[in-house]
Every structure is written in structure tokens, then in C-alpha cells.
Scaffold this motif. Structure first.
Motif, PDB file in Angstrom:
ATOM      1  N   ASN A 179      -4.255   7.363  -1.553  1.00 20.46           N
ATOM      2  CA  ASN A 179      -3.877   6.048  -1.070  1.00 20.46           C
ATOM      3  C   ASN A 179      -4.169   5.013  -2.151  1.00 20.46           C
ATOM      4  O   ASN A 179      -5.247   5.044  -2.764  1.00 20.46           O
ATOM      5  CB  ASN A 179      -4.672   5.701   0.188  1.00 20.46           C
ATOM      6  CG  ASN A 179      -4.390   6.651   1.317  1.00 20.46           C
ATOM      7  OD1 ASN A 179      -3.323   6.662   1.886  1.00 20.46           O
ATOM      8  ND2 ASN A 179      -5.372   7.501   1.630  1.00 20.46           N
TER       9      ASN A 179
ATOM     10  N   GLN B 127       0.856  -1.187   0.000  1.00 14.19           N
ATOM     11  CA  GLN B 127       0.000   0.000   0.000  1.00 14.19           C
ATOM     12  C   GLN B 127       0.895   1.240   0.000  1.00 14.19           C
ATOM     13  O   GLN B 127       2.027   1.205   0.493  1.00 14.19           O
ATOM     14  CB  GLN B 127      -0.887  -0.038   1.254  1.00 14.19           C
ATOM     15  CG  GLN B 127      -1.790   1.161   1.439  1.00 14.19           C
ATOM     16  CD  GLN B 127      -1.178   2.234   2.347  1.00 14.19           C
ATOM     17  OE1 GLN B 127      -0.241   1.988   3.086  1.00 14.19           O
ATOM     18  NE2 GLN B 127      -1.712   3.442   2.234  1.00 14.19           N
TER      19      GLN B 127
ATOM     20  N   ARG C 165       1.214  12.436  -0.785  1.00 17.94           N
ATOM     21  CA  ARG C 165       0.707  13.645  -0.142  1.00 17.94           C
ATOM     22  C   ARG C 165       0.812  14.869  -1.027  1.00 17.94           C
ATOM     23  O   ARG C 165       1.715  14.979  -1.857  1.00 17.94           O
ATOM     24  CB  ARG C 165       1.440  13.869   1.179  1.00 17.94           C
ATOM     25  CG  ARG C 165       1.160  12.780   2.198  1.00 17.94           C
ATOM     26  CD  ARG C 165       1.900  12.946   3.501  1.00 17.94           C
ATOM     27  NE  ARG C 165       1.493  11.924   4.456  1.00 17.94           N
ATOM     28  CZ  ARG C 165       1.966  10.675   4.485  1.00 17.94           C
ATOM     29  NH1 ARG C 165       2.891  10.297   3.616  1.00 17.94           N
ATOM     30  NH2 ARG C 165       1.529   9.815   5.385  1.00 17.94           N
TER      31      ARG C 165
ATOM     32  N   THR D 273       0.915   5.763   0.266  1.00 10.79           N
ATOM     33  CA  THR D 273       0.227   7.037   0.517  1.00 10.79           C
ATOM     34  C   THR D 273       1.057   8.169  -0.059  1.00 10.79           C
ATOM     35  O   THR D 273       2.247   8.290   0.254  1.00 10.79           O
ATOM     36  CB  THR D 273       0.017   7.278   2.022  1.00 10.79           C
ATOM     37  OG1 THR D 273      -0.825   6.245   2.540  1.00 10.79           O
ATOM     38  CG2 THR D 273      -0.645   8.630   2.254  1.00 10.79           C
TER      39      THR D 273
ATOM     40  N   ASN E  83      -4.129   0.856  -2.496  1.00 11.45           N
ATOM     41  CA  ASN E  83      -3.957  -0.449  -1.856  1.00 11.45           C
ATOM     42  C   ASN E  83      -3.658  -1.509  -2.899  1.00 11.45           C
ATOM     43  O   ASN E  83      -3.943  -1.332  -4.090  1.00 11.45           O
ATOM     44  CB  ASN E  83      -5.248  -0.823  -1.118  1.00 11.45           C
ATOM     45  CG  ASN E  83      -5.500   0.073   0.069  1.00 11.45           C
ATOM     46  OD1 ASN E  83      -4.572   0.472   0.773  1.00 11.45           O
ATOM     47  ND2 ASN E  83      -6.764   0.430   0.277  1.00 11.45           N
TER      48      ASN E  83
ATOM     49  N   GLU F  18      -4.356  13.484   0.548  1.00 13.12           N
ATOM     50  CA  GLU F  18      -3.608  12.244   0.387  1.00 13.12           C
ATOM     51  C   GLU F  18      -4.253  11.384  -0.673  1.00 13.12           C
ATOM     52  O   GLU F  18      -5.494  11.376  -0.802  1.00 13.12           O
ATOM     53  CB  GLU F  18      -3.589  11.444   1.699  1.00 13.12           C
ATOM     54  CG  GLU F  18      -2.698  12.007   2.770  1.00 13.12           C
ATOM     55  CD  GLU F  18      -2.693  11.133   4.025  1.00 13.12           C
ATOM     56  OE1 GLU F  18      -1.938  11.461   4.945  1.00 13.12           O
ATOM     57  OE2 GLU F  18      -3.457  10.139   4.077  1.00 13.12           O
TER      58      GLU F  18
END
Lengths: 114, 112
Positions: free
Chosen positions: B77, B18, B22, B20, B79, B75
Motif C-alpha cells: 500500500n 492511495q 497485490r 494497493t 498512501n 499487498e
């Protein structure tokens, strides 16, 4: 569905040659039109934009573009290219409604030979 | 006036992990849009956030999700990373329903 077509994927020119990059879009409503440039290793930079008014718009670095509504086109031009214009050029549209998301063309990679 | 900033600049992840990413929006902007630019392609719209809620989504699966914070930063994300997720991820900020978006430098994600 909205789409943007850039017909020239790769263009090679000698310095001082004239440039015209084609861009056609498909959308039935009112749009805003943009040309962005991406120099090697750098981020997208706005060259010019059209929202309304005079269909011939002038941007930075001597670039200009003409909006022809009847042809759904927004072609980018420069009378005399320089080696430093070597970059990838993206045409983009966004609809004047909803998210105003950008729809980009696939880009034209321009190489200018010194 | 501070422009759009993104972090990190580069990232290498393994398939199935995963990630993330920003984004800090330009001062005064309240809307953030995310785009994916695969190699040799133009950027493709992933989704947009306004008032901390998703406000429009492109053709991306649910494993792409986002957040927007009260300070308008955001953010992205992702997965269960797949090899095809390797791309440059661009963040763009704007005022809500205003014509022009301002792009950040992007985060280059490589999935191995």
C-alpha cells in the motif's frame, strides 16, 4: 553500507562479439551473487547465481560469470553475443544473513547490432 | 508449480491518492519481498514480510506499508502518492532466510 556497482551503463556490440560486463560489490560478510536479465517489456529473469564452490559459474543462454573474492567482483561474460541478447542486465548480491534482501546495481543496457 | 503473480499489470493514479498492489507468492514460499524499480535504475528493496509481520525495511517512508496474509500472499500500500512513486513494483517470494528469491512480472504504477 552494502552497494553494487556496474561500471558499464550502455554497451553496444555487433553480433558474434564477446561480452564482459563488470560488477563490483561492497560488503564485508558472506554474500550470494546473481545476474538477472530484463528483456524489453518482460520481467526479471535469473541468468546465473553463485552461492559457494567453483567461482566460475555457468548460466542459461551461454552466459557465465566469475567470482573473484579478492576483487569483490562478479563479472558476466559471453563469448559470442546474439541480437536476441539485447536487454538490460542487473548484478545483485544478498547477504547470507538477516532478510537476504537483494541489493541491485543500476543495470547495464546492452544493444546488439545484427 | 505456480510462479509469482502480481496484479494489476498497470495502474494510473493521481498525486495524493492511495494505491494497493497485490502479489501471490510461489507455491511453498512463506516470505515476500517488495522492490521499487524506477526508470533506468535497479530495483530497490522496500520491505519483506514473513509470518504476516514486517521483517526488514529499506529506505522508504512510512506511507509505504504492507500486509501478508495467512496464505502468504501480500499487498503493498502506498498512501499520498507522489510523482516520484511512478515505477515498476516487483514482488519476490522465497523461503525464509533462503538464498534465492523469485520475482513476479511487476506492476507498473504511473502517478500523474
Amino acid at each position: 553500507a552494502q552497494s553494487v556497482s556496474q561500471h558499464n551503463h550502455h554497451v553496444i556490440l555487433s553480433e558474434a562479439a564477446s561480452l564482459e560486463l563488470g560488477c563490483n560489490y561492497s560488503y564485508g560478510g558472506t554474500v550470494n551473487l546473481f545476474w538477472y536479465v530484463q528483456y524489453p517489456g518482460q520481467h526479471l529473469q535469473l541468468l546465473l547465481k553463485y552461492f559457494s564452490g567453483d567461482p566460475l559459474v555457468k548460466g542459461i543462454k551461454g552466459f557465465e560469470a566469475e567470482f573473484i573474492k579478492s576483487k569483490f567482483s562478479f563479472n558476466l561474460r559471453k563469448p559470442s553475443v546474439q541480437w536476441s541478447d539485447t536487454a538490460e542486465y542487473f548484478c545483485a548480491v544478498n547477504a547470507q544473513s538477516g532478510t537476504y534482501k537483494y541489493i541491485f546495481g543500476t543495470g547495464t543496457r546492452l544493444k546488439v547490432l545484427a | 508449480e505456480t510462479g509469482v503473480t502480481q496484479s494489476p499489470t498497470h495502474l494510473i493514479k493521481t498525486r495524493g491518492q492511495q494505491v494497493t498492489l497485490r502479489c501471490s507468492s510461489q507455491s511453498g514460499h512463506n516470505t515476500v519481498s517488495w522492490y521499487q524499480q524506477a526508470l533506468g535504475q535497479g530495483p530497490q528493496f522496500i520491505f519483506q514480510y514473513y509470518r504476516e509481520e514486517e521483517n526488514g525495511r529499506g529506505n522508504f517512508p512510512p506511507r509505504f506499508s504492507g500486509l501478508q496474509f495467512p496464505n502468504y500472499s501480500s499487498e503493498l500500500n502506498v498512501n499520498a502518492l507522489e510523482l516520484d512513486d511512478s515505477a515498476l513494483y516487483l514482488c519476490a517470494s522465497s523461503l525464509f532466510q533462503v538464498n534465492e528469491q523469485y520475482f513476479g512480472p511487476g506492476t507498473r504504477l504511473t502517478v500523474t
